[in-house]
Scaffold this motif. Structure first.
Motif, PDB file in Angstrom:
ATOM      1  N   CYS A 234     -32.005 -36.888  17.029  1.00 29.12           N
ATOM      2  CA  CYS A 234     -32.523 -35.832  16.326  1.00 29.12           C
ATOM      3  C   CYS A 234     -32.625 -35.892  14.755  1.00 29.12           C
ATOM      4  N   ALA A 235     -32.403 -37.008  14.089  1.00 22.12           N
ATOM      5  CA  ALA A 235     -32.258 -37.316  12.690  1.00 22.12           C
ATOM      6  C   ALA A 235     -33.965 -37.028  12.204  1.00 22.12           C
ATOM      7  N   VAL A 236     -34.844 -37.323  13.268  1.00 24.74           N
ATOM      8  CA  VAL A 236     -36.139 -37.217  12.755  1.00 24.74           C
ATOM      9  C   VAL A 236     -36.515 -35.740  12.313  1.00 24.74           C
ATOM     10  N   TRP A 237     -36.145 -34.799  12.939  1.00 20.67           N
ATOM     11  CA  TRP A 237     -36.396 -33.640  12.686  1.00 20.67           C
ATOM     12  C   TRP A 237     -35.715 -32.793  11.414  1.00 20.67           C
ATOM     13  N   ALA A 238     -34.477 -33.313  11.300  1.00 17.87           N
ATOM     14  CA  ALA A 238     -33.374 -33.314  10.386  1.00 17.87           C
ATOM     15  C   ALA A 238     -33.832 -33.738   8.918  1.00 17.87           C
ATOM     16  N   LEU A 239     -34.692 -34.866   8.948  1.00 14.03           N
ATOM     17  CA  LEU A 239     -34.703 -35.699   7.748  1.00 14.03           C
ATOM     18  C   LEU A 239     -36.520 -35.503   7.502  1.00 14.03           C
ATOM     19  N   LEU A 240     -37.114 -35.183   8.277  1.00 12.07           N
ATOM     20  CA  LEU A 240     -38.776 -35.037   8.042  1.00 12.07           C
ATOM     21  C   LEU A 240     -39.046 -34.518   6.927  1.00 12.07           C
ATOM     22  N   PRO A 241     -38.570 -33.285   6.466  1.00 16.69           N
ATOM     23  CA  PRO A 241     -38.865 -32.695   5.085  1.00 16.69           C
ATOM     24  C   PRO A 241     -38.600 -33.490   3.957  1.00 16.69           C
ATOM     25  N   LEU A 242     -37.388 -34.299   4.152  1.00 12.65           N
ATOM     26  CA  LEU A 242     -37.190 -34.959   3.065  1.00 12.65           C
ATOM     27  C   LEU A 242     -37.908 -36.222   2.800  1.00 12.65           C
ATOM     28  N   ILE A 243     -38.325 -36.911   4.202  1.00 10.64           N
ATOM     29  CA  ILE A 243     -39.251 -37.762   4.159  1.00 10.64           C
ATOM     30  C   ILE A 243     -40.617 -37.474   3.484  1.00 10.64           C
ATOM     31  N   ALA A 244     -41.046 -36.215   3.911  1.00 10.51           N
ATOM     32  CA  ALA A 244     -42.293 -35.709   3.262  1.00 10.51           C
ATOM     33  C   ALA A 244     -42.267 -35.581   1.894  1.00 10.51           C
ATOM     34  N   SER A 359     -27.511 -33.070  13.270  1.00  8.26           N
ATOM     35  CA  SER A 359     -28.298 -32.621  12.193  1.00  8.26           C
ATOM     36  C   SER A 359     -27.562 -32.660  10.806  1.00  8.26           C
ATOM     37  N   PRO A 360     -26.426 -31.892  10.911  1.00  4.76           N
ATOM     38  CA  PRO A 360     -25.643 -31.657   9.746  1.00  4.76           C
ATOM     39  C   PRO A 360     -25.116 -33.007   9.109  1.00  4.76           C
ATOM     40  N   VAL A 361     -24.715 -33.884   9.988  1.00  3.43           N
ATOM     41  CA  VAL A 361     -24.269 -35.188   9.861  1.00  3.43           C
ATOM     42  C   VAL A 361     -24.914 -36.281   9.088  1.00  3.43           C
ATOM     43  N   TRP A 362     -26.407 -35.969   9.930  1.00  8.50           N
ATOM     44  CA  TRP A 362     -27.488 -36.965   9.116  1.00  8.50           C
ATOM     45  C   TRP A 362     -27.932 -36.432   7.776  1.00  8.50           C
ATOM     46  N   GLY A 363     -27.627 -35.090   7.513  1.00  4.26           N
ATOM     47  CA  GLY A 363     -27.722 -34.501   6.047  1.00  4.26           C
ATOM     48  C   GLY A 363     -26.800 -35.196   5.206  1.00  4.26           C
ATOM     49  N   LEU A 364     -25.616 -35.206   5.758  1.00  6.08           N
ATOM     50  CA  LEU A 364     -24.623 -35.855   4.740  1.00  6.08           C
ATOM     51  C   LEU A 364     -24.645 -37.126   4.629  1.00  6.08           C
ATOM     52  N   VAL A 365     -24.946 -37.859   5.538  1.00  5.23           N
ATOM     53  CA  VAL A 365     -25.238 -39.139   5.337  1.00  5.23           C
ATOM     54  C   VAL A 365     -26.365 -39.567   4.183  1.00  5.23           C
ATOM     55  N   THR A 366     -27.323 -38.721   4.353  1.00  6.89           N
ATOM     56  CA  THR A 366     -28.482 -38.950   3.320  1.00  6.89           C
ATOM     57  C   THR A 366     -27.951 -38.407   1.945  1.00  6.89           C
ATOM     58  N   GLN A 367     -27.153 -37.326   1.978  1.00  2.00           N
ATOM     59  CA  GLN A 367     -26.672 -36.848   0.608  1.00  2.00           C
ATOM     60  C   GLN A 367     -25.851 -37.919   0.159  1.00  2.00           C
ATOM     61  N   HIS A 368     -24.839 -39.166   0.920  1.00  2.00           N
ATOM     62  CA  HIS A 368     -23.912 -39.800   0.256  1.00  2.00           C
ATOM     63  C   HIS A 368     -24.477 -41.271   0.238  1.00  2.00           C
ATOM     64  N   TYR A 369     -25.449 -41.615   1.113  1.00  2.88           N
ATOM     65  CA  TYR A 369     -25.924 -42.956   1.055  1.00  2.88           C
ATOM     66  C   TYR A 369     -27.482 -43.136   1.186  1.00  2.88           C
ATOM     67  N   GLY A 370     -28.111 -42.013   0.784  1.00  2.00           N
ATOM     68  CA  GLY A 370     -29.571 -42.096   0.666  1.00  2.00           C
ATOM     69  C   GLY A 370     -30.297 -42.044   1.809  1.00  2.00           C
ATOM     70  N   LEU A 371     -31.751 -41.474   1.704  1.00  2.00           N
ATOM     71  CA  LEU A 371     -32.546 -41.335   2.801  1.00  2.00           C
ATOM     72  C   LEU A 371     -32.977 -42.520   3.832  1.00  2.00           C
ATOM     73  N   ARG A 372     -32.912 -43.890   2.972  1.00  2.00           N
ATOM     74  CA  ARG A 372     -33.212 -45.216   3.561  1.00  2.00           C
ATOM     75  C   ARG A 372     -32.339 -45.388   4.630  1.00  2.00           C
ATOM     76  N   VAL A 373     -30.927 -45.486   4.069  1.00  2.00           N
ATOM     77  CA  VAL A 373     -29.684 -45.803   4.792  1.00  2.00           C
ATOM     78  C   VAL A 373     -29.718 -44.597   6.084  1.00  2.00           C
ATOM     79  N   ALA A 374     -29.906 -43.602   5.976  1.00  2.00           N
ATOM     80  CA  ALA A 374     -29.920 -42.574   7.147  1.00  2.00           C
ATOM     81  C   ALA A 374     -30.922 -43.037   8.252  1.00  2.00           C
ATOM     82  N   VAL A 375     -31.916 -42.939   7.583  1.00  2.00           N
ATOM     83  CA  VAL A 375     -33.216 -43.332   8.800  1.00  2.00           C
ATOM     84  C   VAL A 375     -32.979 -44.636   9.530  1.00  2.00           C
ATOM     85  N   LEU A 376     -32.401 -46.018   8.756  1.00  2.00           N
ATOM     86  CA  LEU A 376     -32.082 -46.969   9.288  1.00  2.00           C
ATOM     87  C   LEU A 376     -30.972 -46.664  10.373  1.00  2.00           C
TER      88      LEU A 376
END
Length: 545
Positions: A234-244, A359-376
């Protein structure tokens, strides 16, 4: 089989089309509600709360909605939901047009639409089994996934056009027209006569649905396998706006293009999955889908252009839909009719709950470690879910017979209590020779699950101290009516095979007794002059060991 084969059934085609149009209306309503306050000073909070208000009811009410879908005529339940949608949409349109739509009221109306959607989804999923033959059920569920993605793409697009030319209020009017289309289809449907048994009370039916899933290891395994994919994917839906925005530097139109690529992949997956299933088992499809998703999503961090991201997102859409479609089709094929909608309601809770939690967890991971780490990290966990398939295998249910088998016959009792009398204890005595004892005890473990999932609230197996060869099975059912349901429509050929396997290791014929509460006996026996109720029982009767 052609992916379009279910459309040969006229009722399925028109109802499928009606559900598509109704779903377009729901997606358009969400976009209209978000856009209504997009320029408000508190827009960030209001817009996100709109999404929460539309999805939260689905997670909270899916199981109760399944109870309603199992208890009532599904045709008229769907019609009632559409009538409810029409009223809510018209109120939204009128109040918005006259400027009487504050944020709190908008959220309340959005929650109301979400509550109706919570009833619609398990009802429609359970109704599909009535519309197509069993061998076309998988294709029908894939077409349902097509409808979901078509509605998800068309609803926001149509809402955007209407908002740009005429404002938000006409969007809600368009929603009412979309809901009316399915209502008309349901009224025009010449449905064959369907016989329904006695309706279960709401709370016992709710408990029975949860008990079935809790004691059915196959359903639990299917849902667990599904959750292992959903939580990271489900990270694909949560992080797609940030990827874009952050990675690709796109605006709203570019984000819409990425979203469309996911939808295109989903539609391709739904239409091609039947061909893939000719060569792979369900577990093979789930493994292929998870690995495709993991590789494509993980590769997104390596691209810097829109055209490089689009084919990867198409592959992600394929993996997502292939997984969801395979899981729901195998679940549909396995579930017996008496509990199908309730179990699908629990599936919907897993589906939406996984997204709500992760989804909120993936948002927190992105906030603390960056988008690349969250996607990988998401891609890695999805790949692990494919490996988990080696242990959490989904059974192939296409040829499984789940029709009810009333092999118990009528309960042979001389005194039948009132339907609501209880609890009822069914006691069955077995004689087992010592050499067959290990096999008997092993078979009785399956018997325990069978009794509990079909309605028993408690199960025990005793050994008689005075006679080592005698075993007594006892299971408790809350009411006599609930026990009658076990006799009349909850048992399947699987339950019969379980009993046959246990009875193969006993001597003679089992001896069954129904232990009724003394109050039930007093209710159903005529009073004898000069005697109390206690004197109706033999005085020398002692409790068995």
């Amino acid at each position: 089989m052609s992916p379009w084969a279910p459309f040969r059934h006229r009722a399925f085609f028109w109802l499928w089309l009606g559900v598509v149009v109704s779903s377009v209306g729901m997606w358009a309503q969400t976009v209209g509600a978000q856009w209504l306050f997009v320029h408000d000073p508190n827009a960030a909070t209001i817009v996100t709360l709109v999404q929460t208000a539309s999805t939260l009811p689905m997670m909270l009410l899916a199981l109760p909605a399944g109870v309603l879908a199992d208890a009532f005529d599904r045709r008229w339940l769907l019609f009632g939901v559409q009538a409810y949608f029409i009223v809510v949409a018209l109120l939204l349109a009128v109040l918005t047009a006259v400027g009487l739509m504050p944020p709190a009221l908008l959220l309340a109306f959005t929650f109301a639409i979400g509550a109706g959607a919570a009833v619609l989804s398990p009802t429609w999923q359970a109704l599909i089994t009535e519309l197509v033959p069993r061998n076309e059920l998988a294709a029908a569920t894939r077409l349902d996934m097509v409808s979901v993605n078509v509605a998800r793409a068309a609803g926001p697009a149509m809402a955007g056009i209407v908002i740009a030319h005429w404002g938000v209020a006409p969007v809600f009017g368009m929603d009412a027209a979309a809901f009316a289309f399915l209502a008309v289809v349901l009224v025009a449907w010449r449905r064959p006569q369907v016989r329904y048994g006695e309706r279960e009370p709401f709370l016992p039916a709710l408990v029975a649905g949860g008990r079935y899933v809790r004691h059915e290891p196959v359903v639990r395994q299917i849902l667990l396998r599904f959750a292992t994919f959903m939580l990271p994917a489900c990270a694909v839906w949560a992080l797609l706006p940030l990827i874009a925005s952050q990675q690709l530097g796109l605006g709203a139109d570019g984000y819409g293009l990425l979203f469309a690529a996911l939808g295109l992949g989903a539609v391709i997956g739904a239409l091609c999955l039947g061909w893939v299933k000719q060569y792979l088992s369900s577990n093979g499809v789930l493994g292929l889908a998870a690995m495709s998703f993991a590789l494509a999503f993980g590769s997104l961090v390596l691209v810097s252009s829109t055209w490089g991201a689009l084919p990867l997102l198409v592959l992600c859409g394929f993996g997502w839909t292939a997984t969801v479609s395979t899981i729901i089709s195998e679940l549909q094929l396995f579930l017996p009719g008496w509990v199908r909608a309730r179990a699908i309601g629990i599936y919907m809770m897993v589906f939406l709950g996984s997204q709500a939690v992760a989804s909120p967890v993936w948002g927190l991971v992105t906030q603390h470690y960056g988008l690349r780490v969250a996607v990988l990290a998401s891609a890695f966990l999805v790949a692990l879910s494919a490996a988990a398939g080696l242990f959490l295998k989904v059974p192939e249910n296409q040829h499984l017979d789940r029709s009810p088998v009333a092999y118990w016959g009528a309960a042979a009792v001389a005194l039948e209590p009132e339907p609501d009398a209880g609890p009822i204890v069914v006691s069955i005595e077995y004689e087992v020779s010592p050499e067959h004892e290990p096999e008997f005890l092993s078979a009785m473990e399956s018997m325990r699950r069978s009794r509990l999932r079909s309605g028993a609230s408690r199960w025990d197996l005793f050994r008689v101290g005075e006679s080592p060869d005698l075993f007594v099975e006892q299971f408790q059912v809350q009411t006599w009516r609930e026990h009658q349901r076990q006799h009349d429509g909850r048992l399947t050929t699987e339950d019969q095979a379980i009993e046959d396997a246990a009875f193969a290791h006993i001597v003679g014929t089992p001896r069954t007794q129904h232990l009724l509460p003394s109050t039930a006996l007093r209710d159903c026996l005529s009073p004898v002059p000069g005697r109390s109720g206690a004197n109706l029982m033999p005085r020398n009767t002692a409790p068995s060991s």
